[in-house]
Design a protein around this motif. Structure first.
Motif, PDB file in Angstrom:
ATOM      1  N   GLY A 157       0.584   2.170   0.742  1.00  0.00           N
ATOM      2  CA  GLY A 157       0.649   0.803   1.229  1.00  0.00           C
ATOM      3  C   GLY A 157      -0.333   0.488   2.333  1.00  0.00           C
ATOM      4  O   GLY A 157      -0.520  -0.679   2.685  1.00  0.00           O
ATOM      5  N   LYS A 158      -0.980   1.520   2.873  1.00  0.00           N
ATOM      6  CA  LYS A 158      -1.852   1.326   4.029  1.00  0.00           C
ATOM      7  C   LYS A 158      -3.324   1.180   3.662  1.00  0.00           C
ATOM      8  O   LYS A 158      -4.137   0.806   4.510  1.00  0.00           O
ATOM      9  CB  LYS A 158      -1.687   2.484   5.009  1.00  0.00           C
ATOM     10  CG  LYS A 158      -0.269   2.610   5.567  1.00  0.00           C
ATOM     11  CD  LYS A 158      -0.133   3.818   6.491  1.00  0.00           C
ATOM     12  CE  LYS A 158       1.294   3.918   7.045  1.00  0.00           C
ATOM     13  NZ  LYS A 158       1.447   5.109   7.925  1.00  0.00           N
ATOM     14  N   TRP A 159      -3.667   1.499   2.428  1.00  0.00           N
ATOM     15  CA  TRP A 159      -5.071   1.501   2.020  1.00  0.00           C
ATOM     16  C   TRP A 159      -5.460   0.214   1.300  1.00  0.00           C
ATOM     17  O   TRP A 159      -4.628  -0.440   0.661  1.00  0.00           O
ATOM     18  CB  TRP A 159      -5.356   2.683   1.098  1.00  0.00           C
ATOM     19  CG  TRP A 159      -5.267   4.026   1.755  1.00  0.00           C
ATOM     20  CD1 TRP A 159      -4.141   4.791   1.897  1.00  0.00           C
ATOM     21  CD2 TRP A 159      -6.334   4.767   2.349  1.00  0.00           C
ATOM     22  NE1 TRP A 159      -4.446   5.967   2.547  1.00  0.00           N
ATOM     23  CE2 TRP A 159      -5.792   5.978   2.828  1.00  0.00           C
ATOM     24  CE3 TRP A 159      -7.698   4.531   2.511  1.00  0.00           C
ATOM     25  CZ2 TRP A 159      -6.566   6.940   3.475  1.00  0.00           C
ATOM     26  CZ3 TRP A 159      -8.480   5.494   3.142  1.00  0.00           C
ATOM     27  CH2 TRP A 159      -7.907   6.684   3.623  1.00  0.00           C
ATOM     28  N   ARG A 160      -6.749  -0.109   1.383  1.00  0.00           N
ATOM     29  CA  ARG A 160      -7.331  -1.206   0.623  1.00  0.00           C
ATOM     30  C   ARG A 160      -8.708  -0.743   0.122  1.00  0.00           C
ATOM     31  O   ARG A 160      -9.228   0.272   0.583  1.00  0.00           O
ATOM     32  CB  ARG A 160      -7.492  -2.472   1.477  1.00  0.00           C
ATOM     33  CG  ARG A 160      -6.205  -3.028   2.049  1.00  0.00           C
ATOM     34  CD  ARG A 160      -5.258  -3.569   0.992  1.00  0.00           C
ATOM     35  NE  ARG A 160      -4.087  -4.202   1.606  1.00  0.00           N
ATOM     36  CZ  ARG A 160      -2.980  -3.559   1.964  1.00  0.00           C
ATOM     37  NH1 ARG A 160      -2.881  -2.245   1.769  1.00  0.00           N
ATOM     38  NH2 ARG A 160      -1.981  -4.211   2.525  1.00  0.00           N
ATOM     39  N   PRO A 170      -1.519  -2.209  -7.690  1.00  0.00           N
ATOM     40  CA  PRO A 170      -0.798  -1.017  -7.249  1.00  0.00           C
ATOM     41  C   PRO A 170      -0.239  -1.150  -5.833  1.00  0.00           C
ATOM     42  O   PRO A 170      -0.934  -1.605  -4.912  1.00  0.00           O
ATOM     43  CB  PRO A 170      -1.857   0.090  -7.326  1.00  0.00           C
ATOM     44  CG  PRO A 170      -3.164  -0.631  -7.250  1.00  0.00           C
ATOM     45  CD  PRO A 170      -2.945  -1.941  -7.932  1.00  0.00           C
ATOM     46  N   ALA A 171       1.009  -0.733  -5.672  1.00  0.00           N
ATOM     47  CA  ALA A 171       1.675  -0.820  -4.368  1.00  0.00           C
ATOM     48  C   ALA A 171       0.979   0.042  -3.321  1.00  0.00           C
ATOM     49  O   ALA A 171       0.996  -0.289  -2.130  1.00  0.00           O
ATOM     50  CB  ALA A 171       3.138  -0.400  -4.513  1.00  0.00           C
ATOM     51  N   PHE A 172       0.372   1.146  -3.753  1.00  0.00           N
ATOM     52  CA  PHE A 172      -0.309   2.033  -2.812  1.00  0.00           C
ATOM     53  C   PHE A 172      -1.392   1.289  -2.047  1.00  0.00           C
ATOM     54  O   PHE A 172      -1.706   1.621  -0.901  1.00  0.00           O
ATOM     55  CB  PHE A 172      -0.921   3.224  -3.562  1.00  0.00           C
ATOM     56  CG  PHE A 172      -1.449   4.310  -2.656  1.00  0.00           C
ATOM     57  CD1 PHE A 172      -0.618   5.335  -2.235  1.00  0.00           C
ATOM     58  CD2 PHE A 172      -2.773   4.309  -2.233  1.00  0.00           C
ATOM     59  CE1 PHE A 172      -1.104   6.349  -1.389  1.00  0.00           C
ATOM     60  CE2 PHE A 172      -3.260   5.299  -1.392  1.00  0.00           C
ATOM     61  CZ  PHE A 172      -2.417   6.328  -0.965  1.00  0.00           C
ATOM     62  N   TYR A 173      -1.966   0.271  -2.684  1.00  0.00           N
ATOM     63  CA  TYR A 173      -3.021  -0.535  -2.070  1.00  0.00           C
ATOM     64  C   TYR A 173      -2.526  -1.927  -1.682  1.00  0.00           C
ATOM     65  O   TYR A 173      -3.294  -2.888  -1.666  1.00  0.00           O
ATOM     66  CB  TYR A 173      -4.239  -0.600  -2.997  1.00  0.00           C
ATOM     67  CG  TYR A 173      -4.861   0.767  -3.158  1.00  0.00           C
ATOM     68  CD1 TYR A 173      -5.748   1.265  -2.207  1.00  0.00           C
ATOM     69  CD2 TYR A 173      -4.493   1.601  -4.212  1.00  0.00           C
ATOM     70  CE1 TYR A 173      -6.274   2.548  -2.317  1.00  0.00           C
ATOM     71  CE2 TYR A 173      -5.010   2.889  -4.324  1.00  0.00           C
ATOM     72  CZ  TYR A 173      -5.892   3.358  -3.374  1.00  0.00           C
ATOM     73  OH  TYR A 173      -6.399   4.635  -3.463  1.00  0.00           O
ATOM     74  N   GLY A 174      -1.249  -2.004  -1.387  1.00  0.00           N
ATOM     75  CA  GLY A 174      -0.681  -3.253  -0.900  1.00  0.00           C
ATOM     76  C   GLY A 174      -0.737  -4.388  -1.892  1.00  0.00           C
ATOM     77  O   GLY A 174      -0.753  -5.561  -1.503  1.00  0.00           O
ATOM     78  N   GLY A 175      -0.779  -4.053  -3.184  1.00  0.00           N
ATOM     79  CA  GLY A 175      -0.830  -5.087  -4.206  1.00  0.00           C
ATOM     80  C   GLY A 175      -2.228  -5.628  -4.463  1.00  0.00           C
ATOM     81  O   GLY A 175      -2.393  -6.583  -5.238  1.00  0.00           O
ATOM     82  N   GLN A 176      -3.237  -5.023  -3.874  1.00  0.00           N
ATOM     83  CA  GLN A 176      -4.616  -5.459  -4.114  1.00  0.00           C
ATOM     84  C   GLN A 176      -5.051  -5.113  -5.537  1.00  0.00           C
ATOM     85  O   GLN A 176      -4.673  -4.077  -6.076  1.00  0.00           O
ATOM     86  CB  GLN A 176      -5.567  -4.794  -3.124  1.00  0.00           C
ATOM     87  CG  GLN A 176      -7.020  -5.244  -3.252  1.00  0.00           C
ATOM     88  CD  GLN A 176      -7.964  -4.448  -2.346  1.00  0.00           C
ATOM     89  OE1 GLN A 176      -7.649  -3.326  -1.931  1.00  0.00           O
ATOM     90  NE2 GLN A 176      -9.117  -5.020  -2.040  1.00  0.00           N
ATOM     91  N   GLN A 177      -5.871  -5.956  -6.139  1.00  0.00           N
ATOM     92  CA  GLN A 177      -6.403  -5.691  -7.472  1.00  0.00           C
ATOM     93  C   GLN A 177      -7.615  -4.757  -7.331  1.00  0.00           C
ATOM     94  O   GLN A 177      -8.769  -5.154  -7.439  1.00  0.00           O
ATOM     95  CB  GLN A 177      -6.789  -6.998  -8.160  1.00  0.00           C
ATOM     96  CG  GLN A 177      -5.605  -7.892  -8.479  1.00  0.00           C
ATOM     97  CD  GLN A 177      -6.008  -9.164  -9.206  1.00  0.00           C
ATOM     98  OE1 GLN A 177      -7.177  -9.484  -9.346  1.00  0.00           O
ATOM     99  NE2 GLN A 177      -5.011  -9.900  -9.675  1.00  0.00           N
TER     100      GLN A 177
END
Length: 448
Positions: free
Chosen positions: A295-298, A373-380
């Motif tokens: 959740g912390k990565w983008r 993906p939730a790992f990337y905070g929902g970013q595409q």
């Protein structure tokens, strides 16, 4: 010692594209197009193909091919990954026995085998019709200087940047859009928290360095035939990189520890590094390797040298090639094409093996690029890298002795980063070592 024998003996490797002078099997000696009748006959004749690959669970994709062509059976063999497989392949080819019909080869290693006439030109078997199926720069990577098609693209690794949004937010650091901004952010972050570095440029990772050279517009290698090569790893563009990264390493504001080690994994999980300069395969890999940071990565494009002309390089990805020794060239060629161009098979690679696609259709598929993906905070994230893929230059070339180039890089440029010494001087050492080796193997090295 002949050039071809020398390459085989030294583990010479390379990978080039349409404009990069990949050689081997001349276009003039290639057979004419195989007729549809010949193809139909071959695909309905009981046949067994041997396929060397390290892709996990690839039986699913192979099953799709066997369902369409039930007379053709494919024996899957994992002969190792990367260099270990290539060593076995060279040995089998030299021995004249034991080589596979179809083999997985990374882009950068294709010329190792084209220069020894070991790969089959796939044009007579219909491969040319697939050109527009694949991302342009990937097709360039598998094509020869005279139009040969040496392999079919399977997956790619356009380079981008994964970053810790929470760390950036905490220190009010905007996502750097230029390398100048990136350097300033590195100094600001490390001054604010000496236990945190903006990134790690691994001193053992020549692949990442090549990707950064690619992005910067460098032309470190250029072949014009089997025995002529230009080597420019210390030219103006290369020294710009050396000056930039060498300074950050000397200042101690970036890490330089080896990657893919226990210490490196631990560092990512503990927040020692606020970014990872990686490739399109990186997001899935990181989500498994640094689960505690979910959740912390983008994701973002690489910082740019010229923000008005977005560009990137590539790190990773592979192809399916057919060996010249195959006794079933039609079936082998059609298998290589089907495996990577059939929409269902290509989608399985992207959704089951999590390989980043080489086909234009998947990179435009809302169902794929629209994943959040939730790992990337929902970013595409897939969309981010799909856009980056459009900025990869198609003219980058590889040398036909990559193993030696990588070893020499680690012992010169990599060593300078790790030791915080003169990276620009290390580039000169790298240039000298590669040039000396090339000449000792029978190459004529062109002046810069």
């Amino acid at each position: 010692m002949s050039l071809c024998v020398a390459l085989a003996a030294c583990g010479g490797t390379a990978g080039t594209g349409a404009g990069n002078g990949a050689t081997g099997g001349s276009a003039s000696s290639a057979p004419g197009p195989v007729s549809q009748a010949e193809i139909d006959k071959a695909m309905s004749t009981p046949t067994e193909l041997t396929f060397w690959t390290w892709a996990p669970d690839i039986a699913q994709e192979v099953a799709l091919f066997e369902k369409k062509y039930p007379a053709v059976k494919v024996k899957i063999v994992n002969a190792g990954q990367g260099v270990p497989q290539y060593t076995k392949l060279r040995t089998a080819l030299q021995a004249g026995t034991g080589a596979p019909d179809v083999v997985q080869i990374e882009y950068q290693y294709i010329p190792t085998f084209t220069i020894t006439d070991s790969l089959l030109d796939l044009r007579p078997y219909g491969a040319g019709a697939l050109k527009n199926t694949f991302v342009d720069w990937t097709w360039s990577q598998v094509s020869g200087a005279r139009g040969e098609v040496w392999a079919i693209p399977q997956d790619t690794g356009p380079m981008g940047m994964l970053y810790r949004k929470d760390i950036f937010d905490k220190h009010r650091i905007p996502v750097p859009k230029t390398w100048e901004e990136f350097a300033a952010a590195a100094r600001t972050l490390h001054a604010a928290d000496p236990d945190v570095y903006l990134t790690n440029l691994a001193a053992n990772e020549a692949a990442a360095w090549h990707g950064l050279l690619w992005q910067a517009g460098a032309t470190p290698y250029a072949g014009s035939g089997k025995s002529d090569i230009a080597i420019r790893v210390n030219d103006e563009t290369s020294k710009k990189l050396g000056t930039y990264w060498g300074a950050l390493a000397k200042e101690g504001v970036i890490g330089v520890e080896p990657d893919f080690t226990d210490a490196w994994y631990s560092a990512l999980n503990k927040g020692k590094y606020a970014t990872w300069i990686t490739a399109a395969w990186g997001p899935v890999f990181l989500s498994g390797a640094a689960k505690s940071t979910a959740g912390k990565w983008r994701a973002a494009p690489l910082p740019q040298w010229d923000a008005s002309r977005p560009s990137s390089g590539n790190w990773g990805g592979s192809t399916s090639a057919v060996t010249r020794t195959t006794k079933n060239p039609i079936a082998a060629a059609r298998f290589a094409q089907f495996l990577n161009s059939d929409p269902e098979s290509a989608k399985l690679f992207a959704t089951e093996q999590f390989l980043f696609p080489a086909t234009k259709a998947l990179l435009a598929d809302p169902g794929y690029v629209g994943e959040t993906p939730a790992f990337y905070g929902g970013q595409q994230v897939n969309q981010v890298f799909a856009d980056i893929s459009d900025t990869v230059d198609s003219t980058f070339q590889w040398p036909p002795f990559l193993d030696r180039v990588v070893t020499d890089w680690t012992e010169t440029v990599g060593k300078s980063l790790a030791g915080k010494s003169d990276t620009v001087a290390a580039l000169d050492q790298w240039q000298t070592r590669i040039t000396t080796f090339a000449e000792s193997q029978g190459f004529t090295v062109q002046e810069q």
